[in-house]
Design a protein around this motif. Structure first.
Motif, PDB file in Angstrom:
ATOM      1  N   THR A   1      47.242  32.056  32.159  1.00 59.57           N
ATOM      2  CA  THR A   1      45.951  32.690  32.412  1.00 59.57           C
ATOM      3  C   THR A   1      45.062  32.523  31.186  1.00 59.57           C
ATOM      4  OG1 THR A   1      46.860  34.334  33.915  1.00 59.57           O
ATOM      5  CG2 THR A   1      44.777  34.889  32.840  1.00 59.57           C
ATOM      6  N   ILE A   2      43.806  32.148  31.419  1.00 53.72           N
ATOM      7  CA  ILE A   2      42.843  32.027  30.329  1.00 53.72           C
ATOM      8  C   ILE A   2      41.946  33.263  30.348  1.00 53.72           C
ATOM      9  CG2 ILE A   2      40.963  30.687  29.331  1.00 53.72           C
ATOM     10  CD1 ILE A   2      42.068  28.240  30.784  1.00 53.72           C
ATOM     11  N   TYR A   3      42.043  34.089  29.304  1.00 55.56           N
ATOM     12  CA  TYR A   3      41.104  35.192  29.131  1.00 55.56           C
ATOM     13  C   TYR A   3      39.983  34.676  28.244  1.00 55.56           C
ATOM     14  CZ  TYR A   3      44.102  38.638  31.350  1.00 55.56           C
ATOM     15  OH  TYR A   3      44.833  39.342  32.278  1.00 55.56           O
TER      16      TYR A   3
ATOM     17  N   THR B   1      35.803  46.213  37.141  1.00 59.92           N
ATOM     18  CA  THR B   1      36.570  44.978  37.292  1.00 59.92           C
ATOM     19  C   THR B   1      36.360  44.399  38.684  1.00 59.92           C
ATOM     20  OG1 THR B   1      38.278  45.709  35.731  1.00 59.92           O
ATOM     21  CG2 THR B   1      38.875  43.970  37.279  1.00 59.92           C
ATOM     22  N   LEU B   2      35.927  43.155  38.731  1.00 60.73           N
ATOM     23  CA  LEU B   2      35.734  42.446  39.999  1.00 60.73           C
ATOM     24  C   LEU B   2      36.867  41.437  40.157  1.00 60.73           C
ATOM     25  CD1 LEU B   2      32.498  41.084  41.553  1.00 60.73           C
ATOM     26  CD2 LEU B   2      34.433  39.522  41.266  1.00 60.73           C
TER      27      LEU B   2
ATOM     28  N   MET C   1      34.699  42.863  33.743  1.00 59.44           N
ATOM     29  CA  MET C   1      35.816  41.922  33.747  1.00 59.44           C
ATOM     30  C   MET C   1      35.927  41.311  35.137  1.00 59.44           C
ATOM     31  SD  MET C   1      39.845  42.489  32.689  1.00 59.44           S
ATOM     32  CE  MET C   1      39.542  42.428  30.925  1.00 59.44           C
ATOM     33  N   ILE C   2      36.235  40.012  35.178  1.00 60.71           N
ATOM     34  CA  ILE C   2      36.324  39.293  36.444  1.00 60.71           C
ATOM     35  C   ILE C   2      37.645  38.534  36.494  1.00 60.71           C
ATOM     36  CG2 ILE C   2      35.270  37.538  37.924  1.00 60.71           C
ATOM     37  CD1 ILE C   2      32.608  38.111  36.476  1.00 60.71           C
TER      38      ILE C   2
ATOM     39  N   ARG D   1      27.814  35.710  31.993  1.00 59.82           N
ATOM     40  CA  ARG D   1      27.889  35.982  30.564  1.00 59.82           C
ATOM     41  C   ARG D   1      28.088  37.485  30.342  1.00 59.82           C
ATOM     42  NH1 ARG D   1      28.379  31.033  27.884  1.00 59.82           N
ATOM     43  NH2 ARG D   1      27.683  29.533  29.451  1.00 59.82           N
ATOM     44  N   GLN D   2      28.431  37.840  29.131  1.00 62.17           N
ATOM     45  CA  GLN D   2      28.656  39.241  28.734  1.00 62.17           C
ATOM     46  C   GLN D   2      29.764  39.890  29.565  1.00 62.17           C
ATOM     47  OE1 GLN D   2      24.429  40.639  28.979  1.00 62.17           O
ATOM     48  NE2 GLN D   2      24.764  41.156  26.844  1.00 62.17           N
ATOM     49  N   ARG D   3      30.722  39.068  29.995  1.00 64.37           N
ATOM     50  CA  ARG D   3      31.846  39.592  30.755  1.00 64.37           C
ATOM     51  C   ARG D   3      33.132  38.912  30.288  1.00 64.37           C
ATOM     52  NH1 ARG D   3      27.181  39.826  32.944  1.00 64.37           N
ATOM     53  NH2 ARG D   3      26.706  41.387  34.505  1.00 64.37           N
ATOM     54  N   VAL D   4      34.233  39.621  30.415  1.00 65.20           N
ATOM     55  CA  VAL D   4      35.536  39.008  30.152  1.00 65.20           C
ATOM     56  C   VAL D   4      35.987  38.342  31.442  1.00 65.20           C
ATOM     57  CG1 VAL D   4      37.951  39.392  29.556  1.00 65.20           C
ATOM     58  CG2 VAL D   4      36.163  40.710  28.397  1.00 65.20           C
ATOM     59  N   LEU D   5      36.334  37.069  31.365  1.00 63.82           N
ATOM     60  CA  LEU D   5      36.802  36.336  32.529  1.00 63.82           C
ATOM     61  C   LEU D   5      38.292  36.084  32.411  1.00 63.82           C
ATOM     62  CD1 LEU D   5      33.980  33.625  32.797  1.00 63.82           C
ATOM     63  CD2 LEU D   5      33.985  35.972  33.658  1.00 63.82           C
ATOM     64  N   ALA D   6      39.029  36.421  33.455  1.00 61.16           N
ATOM     65  CA  ALA D   6      40.457  36.126  33.517  1.00 61.16           C
ATOM     66  C   ALA D   6      40.651  35.061  34.585  1.00 61.16           C
ATOM     67  CB  ALA D   6      41.251  37.383  33.844  1.00 61.16           C
TER      68      ALA D   6
END
Length: 317
Positions: free
Chosen positions: A160-162, A179-180, A281-282, A309-314
């Motif tokens: 997983t890439i955070y 969290t989406l 977070m997504i 942008r301005q979000r953590v993506l998982a």
């Protein structure tokens, strides 16, 4: 070997520059503390990609037959390690220690292409998780061509890439607040839901909402296999219900879970939903797909990376 470890069990933190690592370190510390990951399961890696040779080669006239000796190349690399790479890793190690309540990660130095090296490390040594920060590029300014992030999205790293955005949010706001999770009936989506459940179950008090989103792709009306859109809709509803059940069984408060079905292009709709609900977070399942296939078919991951942008993506592999 292939990655057989559970989610969030062994972390690899690529170190490119101090600027990008400073943005990734707080999330790394948060995940380490939340999941109680031991220091022996966290590694830093810096890849020596040959950029240190740039200045030297500018003064070499290749057309005149000039060359750089093996001895000089070795000396330049040794200077780079002593003056840049080793101090950088030492500083980043202290940052992880501060952010993670004392964990001291191992330091790895490798030579080669960064994306290839990182992908190989994940595949060979079973890292479950990469934590990275992208460069400061405004939203919607084009594809990530040439970047390490883009290369890793296009290769099977098995991890997983955070991905931490280049423009951080307020430090008072938890990355888990809203969290989406993109949901469908594909295995990649199921893995994304499972990883989200594992993590969110430990931070219930930090959660405001968990939004489960399924998108009915407009192409279902033109399905070559003849599957009617109503059948696709039922499949999506079942996927949402199963995702909700997975979260609740893990310990997430059911009152905080919202299920949504939209119609349209999946990447576009998920981006719009993330912006509308101000997701922090997504989680998205990352399918393996060649560069050429993504060029013609598009990629939900690419859409999310480019526009959220301005979000953590998982990006769950």
């Amino acid at each position: 070997m292939t990655n057989q470890l559970p989610p969030l069990s062994r972390l690899l933190l690529p170190v490119g520059t101090m600027e990008t690592f400073e943005r990734a370190a707080p999330l790394a510390g948060l995940l380490i503390r939340t999941m109680e990951i031991g220091a022996d399961r966290v590694d830093l890696v810096h890849v020596v990609a040959g950029s240190f040779l740039g200045k030297r080669f500018k003064s070499v006239d290749l057309t005149a037959g000039e060359t750089v000796s093996t001895e000089e190349l070795q000396r330049l690399r040794a200077d780079y390690l002593a003056e840049t790479a080793e101090p950088l890793l030492a500083t980043c190690t202290r940052m992880v220690q501060q952010e993670s309540a004392g964990r001291i990660p191992a330091q790895l130095l490798r030579d080669g292409d960064p994306a290839k090296v990182i992908g190989s490390l994940c595949a060979e040594h079973g890292y479950s998780t990469l934590i990275m920060s992208r460069r400061r590029i405004p939203a919607g300014t084009g594809w990530l061509t040439g970047s390490v992030t883009a290369s890793l999205l296009h290769r099977h790293a098995g991890a997983t890439i955070y991905l931490v955005d280049g423009t951080p949010r307020s430090p008072e706001e938890s990355p888990f607040a809203r969290t989406l999770i993109g949901v469908d009936d594909a295995p990649a989506s199921e893995k994304a839901v499972a990883e989200a459940a594992l993590l969110l179950s430990r931070v219930n008090e930090q959660i405001e909402r968990v939004i489960l989103v399924h998108v009915l792709d407009q192409s279902c009306y033109y399905n070559e296999d003849g599957a009617p859109c109503s059948q696709t809709s039922l499949s999506g509803q079942r996927a949402l219900e199963q995702a909700s059940t997975t979260l609740v069984e893990a310990g997430v408060d059911p009152e905080k879970i919202t299920m949504v079905i939209h119609f349209g292009q999946p990447g576009t709709v998920l981006v719009e939903e993330a912006l509308d609900c101000d997701a922090t977070m997504i989680f998205i399942g990352k399918r393996d797909r060649s560069r050429m296939a993504q060029l013609y078919l598009g990629s939900v991951c690419n859409d999310i990376v480019q526009n959220c942008r301005q979000r953590v993506l998982a990006l769950v592999g």
